[in-house]
Scaffold this motif. Structure first.
Motif, short mmCIF file in Angstrom:
data_model
loop_
_atom_site.label_atom_id
_atom_site.label_comp_id
_atom_site.label_asym_id
_atom_site.label_seq_id
_atom_site.Cartn_x
_atom_site.Cartn_y
_atom_site.Cartn_z
N LYS A 227 49.52 10.73 -16.48
CA LYS A 227 50.28 11.86 -15.98
C LYS A 227 51.47 11.37 -15.33
O LYS A 227 51.66 10.26 -14.52
CB LYS A 227 49.29 12.28 -14.54
CG LYS A 227 50.12 13.25 -13.65
CD LYS A 227 49.26 13.82 -12.57
CE LYS A 227 50.15 14.71 -11.82
NZ LYS A 227 49.09 15.22 -10.54
N PRO A 228 52.57 12.12 -15.71
CA PRO A 228 54.02 11.73 -15.16
C PRO A 228 54.22 11.80 -13.57
O PRO A 228 53.71 12.85 -13.40
CB PRO A 228 54.84 12.58 -15.89
CG PRO A 228 54.05 12.97 -17.12
CD PRO A 228 52.71 13.04 -16.82
N LEU A 229 54.94 10.96 -13.31
CA LEU A 229 54.85 10.77 -11.72
C LEU A 229 56.26 11.06 -11.41
O LEU A 229 56.90 11.88 -10.50
CB LEU A 229 54.43 9.68 -10.89
CG LEU A 229 52.89 9.68 -11.20
CD1 LEU A 229 52.56 8.12 -10.37
CD2 LEU A 229 52.04 10.66 -10.52
N VAL A 230 57.24 10.36 -12.26
CA VAL A 230 58.88 10.41 -11.76
C VAL A 230 59.34 10.22 -13.00
O VAL A 230 59.08 9.31 -14.13
CB VAL A 230 59.10 9.12 -10.93
CG1 VAL A 230 60.61 8.99 -10.72
CG2 VAL A 230 58.39 9.15 -9.47
N ALA A 231 60.71 10.83 -13.21
CA ALA A 231 61.60 10.57 -14.42
C ALA A 231 63.09 10.83 -13.76
O ALA A 231 63.35 11.72 -13.51
CB ALA A 231 61.39 11.79 -15.41
#
Length: 645
Positions: free
Chosen positions: A67-71
């Motif tokens: 799951k992406p948290l930060v970009a």
């Protein structure tokens, strides 16, 4: 223990990309890799990567489920590395090309800074930001440690002196950078060690408790050096006239320090001495070590990788068995450890080579899973990767050589047109890992040869010292001797060769059509050195300050009176093939005037020359747009003057 990684499983992963009927466009090779660095959080719950998304450098964080948290876009900064400091904070090391303060002589330099990202809050702050008493730069990272429940990062930084009248701060130049401890949650800093005394440079090793386990200080006037322990007691000292002494790591138990020496005329020696003091003893004697692995939290040595070996030698037999099984699973694809969890159960592994343009894996030895995390060049299928192998040959003076041969996919290796692609440095070497520049030419129908000429670092000291005084001489003929060997084997056509290279490789490209005669049909020189005197005197590289640097120049290049003999700019009238020069305007290593002055000299001599300038580009082709511009211009130039068909 039977390991979960099976060759068939890895092969299935690597074969998952669709086959391509046609070669990918040149731009697919000119793109920056999708992933350039990766790290795993100490508790194994999160991963972070430096990525290129739509041509822009971006830091991406995701949890263990994917799951992406930060970009976080990096803007104009160039991301060089990412490192977790505890489970909640990520340190991003980035650089920008900037104007040099008045205290320095160069016009431009590459400034490195470190930014702390609070992953949960989504906030960022640069280390030393807002502190007028220090440069907002970090000169090196020395690991992370958990101290009294708090996560800290250790970096080197440069303090400033208060200006007369208390109107500001200035760089005094009397001391080298010191060592600072950064509490990443509170963003508080504390200096824990000073730099060297005046005329000295210092480096450190931080122990498991967050203390300075060892400090090395070396003078640039004669190479007098000493190593001190945490009590500032000198435990060993000596003289290295050429400056070749360095700290390597803390020992396996953290109670000793391992350091390297390279006396003039001798092989590199690794020595180990107790931090409490004692007699130094040889460490890994006669073992050519390629890489050291350290515990990410304690800094102690875990193991090492020997040159030519597929897997590391680890202190823990169970971990070494895991490494052996990994190597067997990734046979022929150069597996390399890029991240290790502190409990030594999770590993980030990068692979590349034949049928692999670069892949990243997360290996979990507890759950017995191996997950592919991403690819460097997803637009380049496995079938589009040209086969790569080592070719051994003999130089004209009998010295044994080798080089990396990349062949065009699906084409018979017989009388092919060839691109000779010498590496930069010149003190480095090429391997059979995926090489975007070589593969781009191979995709267009060319054989590509990357000779590891004398001075390359894949051989012993005698081979490296054989390069002393040989710029433009035997180092140059080593390249054309490789061409002759490929022609002798019938792989390439000897009259259908161009020479292409960057940095020192760019110098070699220019030398190939000025100092040498009637070998190459064209030359492409990217960020080339064109004049030896300018490189050593006018450029005034910081590495050459002091007696140690001057002695190194004398050994590597010979008497100053001979430098003009091997400077391509001074022999522009002898150029006998078209030349393409490509140079970044922000190059702080080889300034762009090396190309502009070479172009002017060639034009005065009536020789065919073109110059492509790259706006905002440094020495390392760090941005996608300019790297693509370079590669497309370089490939088109070779295709025009030495067609593949």
């Amino acid at each position: 223990m039977r390991y979960f990684m099976r060759s068939a499983f890895v092969g299935a992963l690597l074969a998952s990309a669709p086959a391509m009927a046609e070669a990918p466009p040149v731009s697919a090779y000119g793109n920056l890799p999708d992933i350039t660095a990766m790290d795993i959080a100490p508790d194994g719950s999160r991963l972070a990567a430096a990525m290129t998304l739509k041509g822009a450098p971006t830091v991406v964080v995701w949890d263990s489920t994917g799951k992406p948290l930060v970009a976080l876009p990096a803007g104009e900064a160039k991301i060089r590395d990412v490192q977790w400091v505890g489970p909640g904070h990520l340190v991003v090391r980035a650089s920008q090309t900037t104007a040099v303060p008045a205290e320095f002589r160069r016009l431009r330099y590459e400034a490195f800074g470190s930014i702390v990202l609070d992953v949960d809050k989504g906030t960022t702050k640069q280390i030393f930001e807002g502190d007028q008493s220090k440069l907002k730069l970090t000169f090196g990272h020395y690991g992370m440690r958990q101290i009294d429940g708090k996560w800290n990062l250790f970096v080197s930084g440069q303090g400033l002196d208060r200006e007369f009248g208390n109107t500001g701060y200035v760089l005094n130049g009397r001391t080298s950078p010191g060592l600072f401890k950064i509490d990443v949650a509170a963003m508080k800093e504390k200096q824990v060690a000073t730099g060297g005394d005046q005329g000295e440079w210092a480096t450190w090793l931080v122990d498991a408790a967050g203390n300075v386990g060892a400090k090395l200080a070396i003078s640039n006037q004669g190479g007098i050096w000493r190593i001190e322990n945490s009590a500032k007691k000198k435990i060993v000292s000596g003289v290295a006239p050429d400056g070749n002494v360095d700290l390597v790591t803390l020992g396996y138990d953290g109670n000793s320090v391992i350091y390297s020496l390279a006396p003039i005329g001798s092989e590199v020696q690794w020595m180990e001495v107790p931090l409490s003091g004692g007699t130094p003893k040889p460490f890994l004697e006669n073992v050519p070590v390629n890489r050291i692995y350290r515990h990410p939290v304690t800094g102690s040595m875990l193991g090492y990788l020997e040159d030519g070996k597929a897997f590391p030698k680890m202190a823990d037999p169970a971990i070494e068995q895991t490494m052996q099984q990994l190597a067997a699973s990734f046979l022929g694809r150069h597996p390399r450890l890029e991240g290790i969890s502190p409990d030594l159960t999770k590993f980030i592994v990068h692979t590349s080579g034949n049928k692999d343009s670069g892949s990243w894996y997360l290996i979990d030895t507890v759950s017995m899973n191996a997950n592919i995390l991403g690819r460097d060049y997803p637009a380049i299928s496995n079938e589009a990767v040209g086969p790569v192998r080592i070719v051994r040959y003999q130089a004209a003076d009998g010295l044994q050589m080798d080089g990396v041969l990349t062949l065009p996919p699906g084409r018979e290796a017989k009388t092919l047109p060839v691109v000779m692609l010498p590496h930069g440095g010149p003190y480095s070497h090429d391997t059979t890992n995926f090489d975007w520049w070589a593969q781009a030419y191979a995709s267009r129908g060319y054989a590509v040869f990357q000779p590891n000429f004398r001075g390359s670092t894949n051989r012993d000291l005698a081979f490296q010292r054989a390069a002393d005084g040989e710029w433009g001489r035997k180092m140059q003929s080593d390249i054309s001797d490789g061409l002759a060997e490929l022609a002798k084997q019938g792989i390439v056509h000897p009259r259908r060769a161009c020479i292409v290279g960057g940095s020192y490789g760019g110098y070699a490209a220019l030398a190939g059509v000025t100092l040498q005669k009637d070998i190459y049909k064209c030359a492409v020189a990217v960020a080339p050195v064109s004049d030896i005197t300018d490189m050593l005197i006018k450029d005034d590289l910081s590495m050459f300050f002091g007696k140690v640097g001057r002695d190194s120049i004398d050994r590597n290049f010979g008497p100053r009176s001979t430098w003009s003999q091997v400077s391509p700019r001074d022999h522009a009238q002898q150029a006998n093939a078209p030349i393409l020069l490509i140079h970044g305007k922000d190059d702080s290593v080889v300034p762009i005037y090396h190309s502009t002055s070479m172009k002017a000299a060639l034009e005065r001599a009536g020789k065919p020359v073109e110059l492509v300038t790259l706006d905002g580009e440094d020495h390392w082709l760090s941005t996608s747009a300019t790297r693509q511009k370079m590669l497309e211009a370089a490939v088109a130039f070779v295709e025009r003057h030495n067609p593949a068909d």
